[in-house]
Design an enzyme around this catalytic site. Structure first.
Site, PDB file in Angstrom:
ATOM      1  N   ARG A  31       0.787  -1.218   0.000  1.00 14.06           N
ATOM      2  CA  ARG A  31       0.000   0.000   0.000  1.00 14.06           C
ATOM      3  C   ARG A  31       0.829   1.282   0.000  1.00 14.06           C
ATOM      4  O   ARG A  31       0.592   2.179  -0.797  1.00 14.06           O
ATOM      5  CB  ARG A  31      -0.913  -0.004   1.237  1.00 14.06           C
ATOM      6  CG  ARG A  31      -2.011   1.030   1.183  1.00 14.06           C
ATOM      7  CD  ARG A  31      -2.894   0.971   2.414  1.00 14.06           C
ATOM      8  NE  ARG A  31      -3.423  -0.354   2.665  1.00 14.06           N
ATOM      9  CZ  ARG A  31      -4.106  -0.689   3.751  1.00 14.06           C
ATOM     10  NH1 ARG A  31      -4.335   0.208   4.688  1.00 14.06           N
ATOM     11  NH2 ARG A  31      -4.568  -1.919   3.900  1.00 14.06           N
ATOM     12  N   HIS A  77      -8.182  -4.360  -6.982  1.00 11.65           N
ATOM     13  CA  HIS A  77      -7.892  -3.611  -5.745  1.00 11.65           C
ATOM     14  C   HIS A  77      -9.129  -3.568  -4.851  1.00 11.65           C
ATOM     15  O   HIS A  77      -9.886  -2.598  -4.872  1.00 11.65           O
ATOM     16  CB  HIS A  77      -7.448  -2.193  -6.122  1.00 11.65           C
ATOM     17  CG  HIS A  77      -6.729  -1.467  -5.020  1.00 11.65           C
ATOM     18  ND1 HIS A  77      -5.429  -1.723  -4.673  1.00 11.65           N
ATOM     19  CD2 HIS A  77      -7.133  -0.468  -4.193  1.00 11.65           C
ATOM     20  CE1 HIS A  77      -5.054  -0.917  -3.704  1.00 11.65           C
ATOM     21  NE2 HIS A  77      -6.072  -0.140  -3.382  1.00 11.65           N
ATOM     22  N   TYR A 121     -19.327  12.330 -12.059  1.00 10.82           N
ATOM     23  CA  TYR A 121     -19.357  13.512 -12.916  1.00 10.82           C
ATOM     24  C   TYR A 121     -18.106  13.647 -13.790  1.00 10.82           C
ATOM     25  O   TYR A 121     -18.158  14.250 -14.847  1.00 10.82           O
ATOM     26  CB  TYR A 121     -19.499  14.777 -12.071  1.00 10.82           C
ATOM     27  CG  TYR A 121     -20.778  14.842 -11.272  1.00 10.82           C
ATOM     28  CD1 TYR A 121     -22.019  14.787 -11.901  1.00 10.82           C
ATOM     29  CD2 TYR A 121     -20.729  14.945  -9.887  1.00 10.82           C
ATOM     30  CE1 TYR A 121     -23.184  14.845 -11.162  1.00 10.82           C
ATOM     31  CE2 TYR A 121     -21.897  14.994  -9.134  1.00 10.82           C
ATOM     32  CZ  TYR A 121     -23.126  14.946  -9.784  1.00 10.82           C
ATOM     33  OH  TYR A 121     -24.282  15.006  -9.052  1.00 10.82           O
TER      34      TYR A 121
END
Length: 792
Positions: A31, A77, A121
């Site tokens: 990570r 993921h 969006y």
């Protein structure tokens, strides 16, 4: 019947240790830290790979970010969608990435700290440079592993042609470690790589000439290169980064400071608020307005100055008090073979070179195998064309395609694959033009095989190929440096004196520790229930010396004290110097050229006196030791002397000793001093006075009794004597003994906080052994401090 199970006891400490170790390794590898080879963390690598698998390359239309995030989450993921989207947003921000890896369409946030629009969006696709990170991924250049559910495979690393770890940098916090690698200029890093390819023994200093420092997407200026050199040589260091500014002329002789670039990762709105707050606190004066004029043309923060303002001084204070100048920590930590390691610049570059060698070698082997496979098929076809009659006869007389394949293998001595290709061959390949084309193709394949084998067998050709590919990347995506590296102020101060004009300064300190700088003694004033206790005249380049009872001296540059108008009472001293709780100020001096040539004389409670030449206090540190004290001793007075003055020590039991300064030999700063007075048991020195013949000696007790006696009543003695009594009554203990002119004033401070001003001329005058008279009417109070006020 339940079978007996073996139980192995384990301590909770061991279990916790092992579990936490596994967790920390998972965070470090999976990570938080980038790989030294492609410079990516797993989430970024998966975003790029998933975006490519969706076909969202630069010449294709954008797709909704939510589509990409879903692809990443569902296949590679399995973490939070917002975490993946935030990572993708950062990859699309030109103020976060030196070279964007994602081409975003829509609101992806701003340098003002505005968040990106929701993923439903915005739209995205790969940026052009990302193709260089993914190039050749299908040619067996890297290893793949199973994804989280074993249904798909994902790359362990991308076969990047871009030295992305340095180019875009990386930051992250793991467990027990963190990384902070700043971005760099692509052209400079590739130039450094080509140099290292040509000369593996190249020194880091030579690499630094090619890669002079980080190059931030928001520009700015790096101050000095000492921190850069340390970071590049050790893997750790700090650099000072400041915004870029210009000075513009306004009407009527006024000027404005315009900030056009800000430090990396600094929020513009936060910076403007910092500047405004600093102006309100009077740390920056002569500013009439601060506003944001940024638009599509670029960033523009405008600071309008008043007529008398000096832009250099304003900028210097902006650098000191705001984030316009800030320190950036460098910690070049990355994963090497799944192990975290801090690396210097050369090591990072060498690992990338080694990776490129591996990638190009694997790609070459893959291409060689495919080319030989194709050559093998074409050789079979050629053999068939050369023996066309035999081929036709075999096919015509064979019962099945299987029999035909075996007969072809036997009669023409071809392999099973070649026989299959002969059977699948179209008749159009038998025309002469196609036969010539086959011959040409075989020749080209042979040349390609020779070329590929040469790369595999010749290290020099491999390095040349790597270098050529890097240069192509540089030519396609390289650009000019955005961040300028300028001379360090500490080096430039020989000429600029830290950009501060040298001018007269009047410093005042009040009883309530209000510190003020003005240009005129007429502007000195105290607040309500406060008194000015010291007024010092100097220049803006001088330093103030604050001596404390513990033997420390704290230094403050005068130009760091804001200039105040006549009505202001100044700033509290704690805004400039953080005194330890156990220290209180005894005296304040100005260190100028005159004092540097004179002596600074110190007296202690136990009767020691020492003097040290003033220039020993000329230092760049903010605090140092002024005298070496015993555990039960403390400083009670500090004065500037010229070596020829008369000193008067007064004690609590009313003893005084009056002697010539010449009796004290100069010593170094960190020394104990010489005996000034020989004290009785339980007695202590309470003040050090530098006297003249016109002064009187004021003796006062805590209950307000006292007197003033002419200095001529005090015979000149040798030091280290018991001294003379200054009062006839042994029942009194003195609070202070002060020498002063009759036209001066003192303030008396009570334990109830009352501050009373009194003229020296109003104090009862008697001979040295005269009586002590009441000088102030105290009811249920007592005096705790007596201070001589400066002459107005």
């Amino acid at each position: 019947m339940v079978q007996d199970q073996q139980i192995n006891p384990i301590t909770i400490e061991d279990k916790m240790r092992n579990s936490y170790l596994n967790y920390s390794l998972s965070v470090i590898i999976g990570r938080a830290l980038p790989d030294v080879r492609d410079g990516l963390k797993p989430v970024h690598r998966r975003i790029l790979y998933a975006t490519k698998k969706l076909g969202l390359i630069p010449d294709k239309p954008h797709k909704k970010s939510a589509r990409i995030v879903g692809e990443v989450l569902g296949k590679y993921h399995p973490h939070g969608d917002q975490a993946v989207y935030n990572a993708m947003v950062r990859m699309a921000q030109d103020f976060s990435q030196r070279y964007k890896l994602i081409d975003g369409h829509g609101n992806f946030g701003s340098v003002d700290g505005d968040s990106a629009a929701a993923m439903r969006y915005t739209e995205a696709r790969l940026a052009s440079i990302s193709l260089e990170l993914l190039k050749d991924i299908e040619e067996d250049t890297i290893n793949f592993v199973d994804n989280f559910d074993g249904t798909l495979e994902e790359p362990t690393v991308l076969p990047s042609r871009v030295p992305n770890l340095l180019v875009n940098g990386s930051s992250g916090i793991a467990v027990g470690m963190s990384t902070n690698i700043p971005p760099h200029n692509l052209s400079e890093v590739i130039d450094g790589l080509t140099q290292l390819l040509e000369n593996p023994d190249l020194e880091i200093d030579k690499l630094i000439e090619t890669i002079p420092g980080p190059d931030f997407p928001t520009g700015g200026e790096i101050v000095g290169n000492k921190g850069i050199k340390k970071a590049y040589k050790t893997g750790k260091g700090k650099v000072t980064l400041r915004g870029k500014s210009t000075v513009e002329d306004r009407s009527r002789g006024r000027k404005r400071v315009v900030i056009t670039e800000i430090p990396y990762q600094l929020n513009k709105t936060k910076l403007i608020k910092e500047i405004a707050d600093t102006v309100k606190k009077n740390k920056i004066n002569n500013v009439s307005d601060v506003r944001d004029e940024s638009d599509r043309e670029g960033l523009r923060i405008v600071i309008d100055l008043k007529r008398k303002a000096d832009p250099d001084i304003i900028l210097n204070r902006l650098y000191k008090y705001t984030s316009l100048q800030s320190k950036i920590r460098i910690n070049m930590l990355a994963l090497i073979n799944q192990q975290p390691q801090v690396m210097d610049l050369k090591t990072i570059l060498q690992h990338f070179i080694d990776f490129r060698k591996e990638v190009v070698t694997r790609r070459t082997k893959h291409q060689l195998k495919e080319t030989k496979d194709k050559q093998h098929i074409l050789l079979g076809l050629k053999k068939a064309i050369d023996n066309l009659d035999i081929v036709i006869d075999i096919i015509r007389n064979s019962e099945s395609s299987k029999k035909a394949k075996k007969n072809l293998q036997r009669k023409l001595e071809v392999t099973k694959r070649q026989a299959k290709a002969i059977l699948n061959m179209k008749l159009q390949r038998l025309v002469s033009l196609e036969i010539d084309k086959l011959e040409t193709e075989l020749q080209e394949l042979k040349e390609k095989i020779d070329s590929l084998e040469a790369i595999l067998n010749n290290e020099a050709k491999l390095i040349k190929l790597i270098k050529e590919e890097l240069i192509k990347v540089k030519e396609e995506y390289g650009d000019q440096r955005k961040t300028k590296i300028i001379e360090d102020d500490s080096e430039a101060k020989l000429n600029k004196k830290d950009l501060i004009k040298d001018k007269e300064a009047v410093i005042s300190l009040s009883y309530n520790h209000k510190l003020k700088r003005t240009d005129d003694k007429e502007n000195v004033r105290a607040g309500k229930n406060d008194y000015i206790t010291q007024v010092l005249s100097g220049r803006s380049h001088n330093k103030l010396l604050f001596f404390t009872q513990t033997g420390q001296v704290h230094l403050l540059k005068i130009h760091k004290i804001p200039e105040h108008h006549s009505l202001s009472t100044g700033d509290h001293l704690s805004e400039f110097i953080k005194f330890p709780l156990d220290e209180k100020i005894v005296d304040v001096l100005i260190l100028n050229e005159e004092v540097e040539d004179d002596f600074i004389t110190i007296a202690t409670k136990n009767g020691l006196v020492k003097k040290t030449v003033g220039k020993e206090y000329k230092t760049s540190v903010s605090s140092l030791k002024a005298i070496n004290l015993e555990d039960d001793d403390e400083v009670i007075g500090v004065q500037v002397t010229d070596g020829k003055q008369k000193l008067l020590l007064g004690t609590k039991e009313g003893y005084t000793i009056y002697f010539a300064e010449e009796e004290i030999s100069p010593t170094g700063r960190n020394t104990k001093g010489r005996k000034g007075i020989n004290l009785e048991d339980n007695d202590e020195v309470i003040n050090l006075n530098v006297t003249n013949k016109e002064e009187v000696v004021i003796s006062l007790t805590e209950n307000g009794r006292g007197k003033a006696s002419p200095i001529t009543d005090y015979n000149l003695q040798q030091r280290n004597g018991k001294g003379l009594k200054t009062m006839s009554n042994d029942d009194y203990q003195l609070l202070n003994i002060i020498s002063a002119n009759v036209n001066e004033k003192i303030i008396l401070v009570t334990d109830k906080g009352q501050v009373i001003e009194k003229n020296v001329s109003d104090i009862t005058t008697t001979e040295r052994l005269g009586n002590m008279y009441s000088q102030i009417n105290l009811k249920d109070e007592k005096l705790v401090q007596i201070i001589k006020l400066p002459l107005s």
